[in-house]
Design a protein around this motif. Structure first.
Motif, PDB file in Angstrom:
ATOM      1  N   PHE A  82       0.843  -1.191   0.000  1.00 41.39           N
ATOM      2  CA  PHE A  82       0.000   0.000   0.000  1.00 41.39           C
ATOM      3  C   PHE A  82       0.876   1.238   0.000  1.00 41.39           C
ATOM      4  O   PHE A  82       1.867   1.313   0.741  1.00 41.39           O
ATOM      5  CB  PHE A  82      -0.904   0.016   1.244  1.00 41.39           C
ATOM      6  CG  PHE A  82      -1.873  -1.121   1.269  1.00 41.39           C
ATOM      7  CD1 PHE A  82      -3.140  -0.983   0.728  1.00 41.39           C
ATOM      8  CD2 PHE A  82      -1.507  -2.340   1.821  1.00 41.39           C
ATOM      9  CE1 PHE A  82      -4.035  -2.039   0.737  1.00 41.39           C
ATOM     10  CE2 PHE A  82      -2.399  -3.407   1.834  1.00 41.39           C
ATOM     11  CZ  PHE A  82      -3.659  -3.256   1.293  1.00 41.39           C
ATOM     12  N   ASP A  83       0.511   2.207  -0.814  1.00 46.19           N
ATOM     13  CA  ASP A  83       1.168   3.503  -0.841  1.00 46.19           C
ATOM     14  C   ASP A  83       0.606   4.326   0.313  1.00 46.19           C
ATOM     15  O   ASP A  83      -0.609   4.545   0.394  1.00 46.19           O
ATOM     16  CB  ASP A  83       0.904   4.195  -2.179  1.00 46.19           C
ATOM     17  CG  ASP A  83       1.576   5.545  -2.256  1.00 46.19           C
ATOM     18  OD1 ASP A  83       1.010   6.510  -1.689  1.00 46.19           O
ATOM     19  OD2 ASP A  83       2.632   5.641  -2.878  1.00 46.19           O
ATOM     20  N   ALA A  84       1.463   4.779   1.207  1.00 51.58           N
ATOM     21  CA  ALA A  84       1.020   5.483   2.411  1.00 51.58           C
ATOM     22  C   ALA A  84       0.243   6.753   2.095  1.00 51.58           C
ATOM     23  O   ALA A  84      -0.777   7.035   2.734  1.00 51.58           O
ATOM     24  CB  ALA A  84       2.215   5.798   3.298  1.00 51.58           C
ATOM     25  N   SER A  85       0.688   7.514   1.116  1.00 48.39           N
ATOM     26  CA  SER A  85      -0.001   8.777   0.810  1.00 48.39           C
ATOM     27  C   SER A  85      -1.428   8.521   0.319  1.00 48.39           C
ATOM     28  O   SER A  85      -2.349   9.275   0.664  1.00 48.39           O
ATOM     29  CB  SER A  85       0.788   9.609  -0.202  1.00 48.39           C
ATOM     30  OG  SER A  85       0.921   8.918  -1.418  1.00 48.39           O
ATOM     31  N   GLU A  86      -1.635   7.460  -0.453  1.00 52.09           N
ATOM     32  CA  GLU A  86      -2.985   7.133  -0.910  1.00 52.09           C
ATOM     33  C   GLU A  86      -3.877   6.716   0.257  1.00 52.09           C
ATOM     34  O   GLU A  86      -5.043   7.107   0.334  1.00 52.09           O
ATOM     35  CB  GLU A  86      -2.936   6.013  -1.951  1.00 52.09           C
ATOM     36  CG  GLU A  86      -2.330   6.414  -3.272  1.00 52.09           C
ATOM     37  CD  GLU A  86      -2.244   5.242  -4.241  1.00 52.09           C
ATOM     38  OE1 GLU A  86      -2.676   4.119  -3.898  1.00 52.09           O
ATOM     39  OE2 GLU A  86      -1.744   5.462  -5.353  1.00 52.09           O
ATOM     40  N   VAL A  87      -3.337   5.922   1.165  1.00 47.85           N
ATOM     41  CA  VAL A  87      -4.115   5.471   2.325  1.00 47.85           C
ATOM     42  C   VAL A  87      -4.425   6.654   3.238  1.00 47.85           C
ATOM     43  O   VAL A  87      -5.556   6.789   3.729  1.00 47.85           O
ATOM     44  CB  VAL A  87      -3.378   4.354   3.080  1.00 47.85           C
ATOM     45  CG1 VAL A  87      -4.082   4.011   4.386  1.00 47.85           C
ATOM     46  CG2 VAL A  87      -3.252   3.114   2.189  1.00 47.85           C
ATOM     47  N   LEU A  88      -3.458   7.530   3.454  1.00 45.10           N
ATOM     48  CA  LEU A  88      -3.698   8.704   4.298  1.00 45.10           C
ATOM     49  C   LEU A  88      -4.753   9.622   3.685  1.00 45.10           C
ATOM     50  O   LEU A  88      -5.595  10.172   4.405  1.00 45.10           O
ATOM     51  CB  LEU A  88      -2.392   9.450   4.550  1.00 45.10           C
ATOM     52  CG  LEU A  88      -1.391   8.718   5.448  1.00 45.10           C
ATOM     53  CD1 LEU A  88      -0.040   9.427   5.444  1.00 45.10           C
ATOM     54  CD2 LEU A  88      -1.925   8.572   6.860  1.00 45.10           C
ATOM     55  N   ALA A  89      -4.740   9.780   2.371  1.00 45.83           N
ATOM     56  CA  ALA A  89      -5.757  10.598   1.705  1.00 45.83           C
ATOM     57  C   ALA A  89      -7.138   9.978   1.880  1.00 45.83           C
ATOM     58  O   ALA A  89      -8.129  10.683   2.131  1.00 45.83           O
ATOM     59  CB  ALA A  89      -5.426  10.761   0.220  1.00 45.83           C
ATOM     60  N   LEU A  90      -7.226   8.658   1.767  1.00 41.53           N
ATOM     61  CA  LEU A  90      -8.495   7.974   1.979  1.00 41.53           C
ATOM     62  C   LEU A  90      -8.971   8.159   3.421  1.00 41.53           C
ATOM     63  O   LEU A  90     -10.163   8.383   3.669  1.00 41.53           O
ATOM     64  CB  LEU A  90      -8.349   6.491   1.642  1.00 41.53           C
ATOM     65  CG  LEU A  90      -9.598   5.623   1.773  1.00 41.53           C
ATOM     66  CD1 LEU A  90     -10.710   6.128   0.854  1.00 41.53           C
ATOM     67  CD2 LEU A  90      -9.255   4.170   1.445  1.00 41.53           C
ATOM     68  N   CYS A  91      -8.051   8.097   4.366  1.00 41.24           N
ATOM     69  CA  CYS A  91      -8.400   8.288   5.785  1.00 41.24           C
ATOM     70  C   CYS A  91      -8.926   9.703   6.045  1.00 41.24           C
ATOM     71  O   CYS A  91      -9.814   9.877   6.884  1.00 41.24           O
ATOM     72  CB  CYS A  91      -7.198   7.996   6.671  1.00 41.24           C
ATOM     73  SG  CYS A  91      -6.829   6.232   6.811  1.00 41.24           S
TER      74      CYS A  91
END
Length: 133
Positions: A82-91
């Protein structure tokens, strides 16, 4: 899971190094990964071994986003990356997901801290950690 992609690492591969940039994380599907910590003047000490279903990497969540440990595949590993920036944006868009993920990662951090403490006491403490096995 829609943000994850399947990846693999051969046995012996260094997945990340302590102090490196933490911008991804993985959920291990199968295989084993040793987490290790640099010990000046000695070889790195393995503090925990992870297997299927375990989260590999939490440092992406906390500034300065640098790995606190190193990771090496002990056998062929298949994982979801998982790409952290994508997951953080989703969060940011989903507060329930944000809370659930943060709660889970805090539990992982606690387990890793206890494992590192116990392992270092076993290796370098005058009487070890005092825990059986």
């Amino acid at each position: 899971m829609e943000l994850g992609r399947e990846v693999s690492f051969p046995a012996g591969a260094r997945i990340f190094e302590e102090g490196g940039r933490a911008d991804h994380f993985w959920v291990i599907r199968d295989g084993g990964v040793n987490l290790d910590i640099h010990v000046p003047g000695r070889r790195s000490a393995v503090v925990e071994t992870l297997g299927a279903g375990r989260l590999l990497g939490w440092s992406w969540l906390c500034p300065p986003h640098q790995w606190h440990l190193g990771a090496e595949a002990t056998s062929p590993v298949h994982a979801w990356e998982f790409d952290a920036s994508e997951v953080l944006a989703l969060c940011e868009r989903d507060p329930e997901l944000d809370h659930a993920l943060l709660t889970y990662v805090v539990e992982v951090i606690g387990r890793r801290l206890r494992a590192a403490r116990t392992r270092l006491l076993d290796l370098y403490g005058p009487y070890g950690s005092g825990s059986p096995g």
